[in-house]
Design a protein around this motif. Structure first.
Motif, PDB file in Angstrom:
ATOM      1  N   ARG A  28       0.813  -1.222   0.000  1.00 24.50           N
ATOM      2  CA  ARG A  28       0.000   0.000   0.000  1.00 24.50           C
ATOM      3  C   ARG A  28       0.846   1.273   0.000  1.00 24.50           C
ATOM      4  O   ARG A  28       0.296   2.374  -0.122  1.00 24.50           O
ATOM      5  N   LEU A  29       2.157   1.158   0.122  1.00 25.35           N
ATOM      6  CA  LEU A  29       3.014   2.347   0.201  1.00 25.35           C
ATOM      7  C   LEU A  29       2.840   3.303  -0.981  1.00 25.35           C
ATOM      8  O   LEU A  29       2.838   4.526  -0.791  1.00 25.35           O
ATOM      9  N   PRO A  30       2.699   2.809  -2.229  1.00 26.23           N
ATOM     10  CA  PRO A  30       2.538   3.767  -3.332  1.00 26.23           C
ATOM     11  C   PRO A  30       1.271   4.614  -3.235  1.00 26.23           C
ATOM     12  O   PRO A  30       1.171   5.648  -3.911  1.00 26.23           O
ATOM     13  N   HIS A  31       0.322   4.211  -2.413  1.00 23.67           N
ATOM     14  CA  HIS A  31      -0.950   4.917  -2.309  1.00 23.67           C
ATOM     15  C   HIS A  31      -0.996   5.870  -1.117  1.00 23.67           C
ATOM     16  O   HIS A  31      -1.986   6.585  -0.936  1.00 23.67           O
TER      17      HIS A  31
ATOM     18  N   ALA B  93       2.438   8.824   6.277  1.00 19.52           N
ATOM     19  CA  ALA B  93       1.015   8.811   6.625  1.00 19.52           C
ATOM     20  C   ALA B  93       0.628   7.439   7.177  1.00 19.52           C
ATOM     21  O   ALA B  93       1.155   6.407   6.744  1.00 19.52           O
ATOM     22  N   ALA B  94      -0.285   7.431   8.137  1.00 18.25           N
ATOM     23  CA  ALA B  94      -0.790   6.173   8.682  1.00 18.25           C
ATOM     24  C   ALA B  94      -1.677   5.488   7.650  1.00 18.25           C
ATOM     25  O   ALA B  94      -2.294   6.156   6.808  1.00 18.25           O
ATOM     26  N   PRO B  95      -1.749   4.161   7.691  1.00 23.74           N
ATOM     27  CA  PRO B  95      -2.633   3.459   6.750  1.00 23.74           C
ATOM     28  C   PRO B  95      -4.086   3.887   6.912  1.00 23.74           C
ATOM     29  O   PRO B  95      -4.562   4.095   8.031  1.00 23.74           O
ATOM     30  N   SER B  96      -4.755   4.016   5.791  1.00 22.93           N
ATOM     31  CA  SER B  96      -6.160   4.412   5.791  1.00 22.93           C
ATOM     32  C   SER B  96      -7.047   3.183   6.005  1.00 22.93           C
ATOM     33  O   SER B  96      -6.577   2.041   6.007  1.00 22.93           O
ATOM     34  N   GLU B  97      -8.332   3.442   6.151  1.00 26.27           N
ATOM     35  CA  GLU B  97      -9.283   2.341   6.261  1.00 26.27           C
ATOM     36  C   GLU B  97      -9.249   1.474   5.006  1.00 26.27           C
ATOM     37  O   GLU B  97      -9.321   0.244   5.091  1.00 26.27           O
ATOM     38  N   HIS B  98      -9.105   2.115   3.847  1.00 26.85           N
ATOM     39  CA  HIS B  98      -9.025   1.343   2.607  1.00 26.85           C
ATOM     40  C   HIS B  98      -7.745   0.519   2.555  1.00 26.85           C
ATOM     41  O   HIS B  98      -7.758  -0.623   2.064  1.00 26.85           O
TER      42      HIS B  98
END
Length: 266
Positions: A107-110, A115-120
């Motif tokens: 998920r790093l490219p997004h 930033a903390a990981p999002s719900e998605h």
């Protein structure tokens, strides 16, 4: 033959590459259609993995690689990482990371920097771990896992990226037959959702379940065509110097070793 309106996921024009001072690929041209699974096959040392690494932008080459019609080197790194996900051979590193965190790397490219990981992000990782039957491994460290378990976690990382193009080098390594079947189902689900999968495979019978075969020998593309086409089967046999045979079995094609008679000098 490609239809005029068929979208090309990735292509190569006049690509040559060397490892050290040894030439491996020689003037390769190819176009891989979007929304299909293409298996790259060929004898040992044919240049299969080198070709996949060139397509991923991981190995310098002469010529040009085009991702969605745009030169690969023109893509900003983060944007390219959202479009193209990579699974390499015998990947190392991150041994102390939990399987969940390894998959979250996809998920790093997004995500914005730090930033903390999002719900998605969390949902994508959970879905990827479940799809690869690695959900129960999520709280274990990568270095504690068996080869097959590790491979499933690394595949989850690739799926978590949600990239439309997945490049996988020997993804079936260490997987037992049931998990190979799971991998096949995962690939079919990805392609069914519109993704493109390109995989280097040694398992020729599994490769014959793909949409297309790209047959490589001595650093050149020998043939590129549908897996069901008899012309493709003949090219596959020729690539292995007649030492395999392709047979229909219960509605699918399988490749078996063909034992040739040995001739002995007097």
């Amino acid at each position: 033959m490609l239809h005029a309106m068929q979208k090309i996921a990735i292509g190569a024009h006049g690509v040559s590459a060397s490892i050290g001072n040894t030439p491996i690929l020689h003037d390769v041209d190819l176009q891989l259609s979007a929304g299909r699974w293409c298996a790259i096959v060929g004898p040992n040392g044919a240049g299969k993995s080198t070709l996949l690494r060139v397509l991923a932008g991981l190995l310098p080459s002469d010529g040009q690689v085009l991702l969605q019609g745009r030169a690969l080197h023109d893509w900003p790194a983060r944007e390219r990482a959202r479009q193209l996900a990579w699974l390499g051979q015998a990947e190392t590193g991150g041994e102390d990371l939990l399987a969940w965190d390894v998959a979250m790397l996809g998920r790093l490219p997004h995500r914005a920097w730090l930033a903390a990981p999002s719900e998605h992000d969390h949902a994508a990782v959970a879905q990827a771990l479940r799809a690869t039957q690695a959900w129960d491994l999520r709280a274990r460290r990568l270095g504690e896992l068996s080869g097959g378990e590790r491979q499933r976690v690394l595949l989850a990382r690739v799926l978590a990226t949600e990239a439309p193009l997945l490049l996988m080098d020997e993804p079936l390594a260490h997987l037992d037959p049931p998990h190979q079947a799971d991998w096949l189902a995962t690939v079919r689900a990805q392609v069914g959702a519109g993704a493109t999968v390109v995989s280097v495979l040694h398992e020729l019978t599994m490769a014959l379940l793909a949409d297309d075969l790209l047959i490589v020998k001595a650093g050149r593309v020998l043939h590129h065509g549908p897996c069901h086409d008899p012309v493709t089967h003949r090219a596959l046999v020729a690539a292995f110097d007649g030492r395999i045979a392709v047979h229909p079995v219960q509605g699918q094609w399988i490749a078996l070793p063909h034992v040739q008679e040995l001739t002995h000098a007097d």
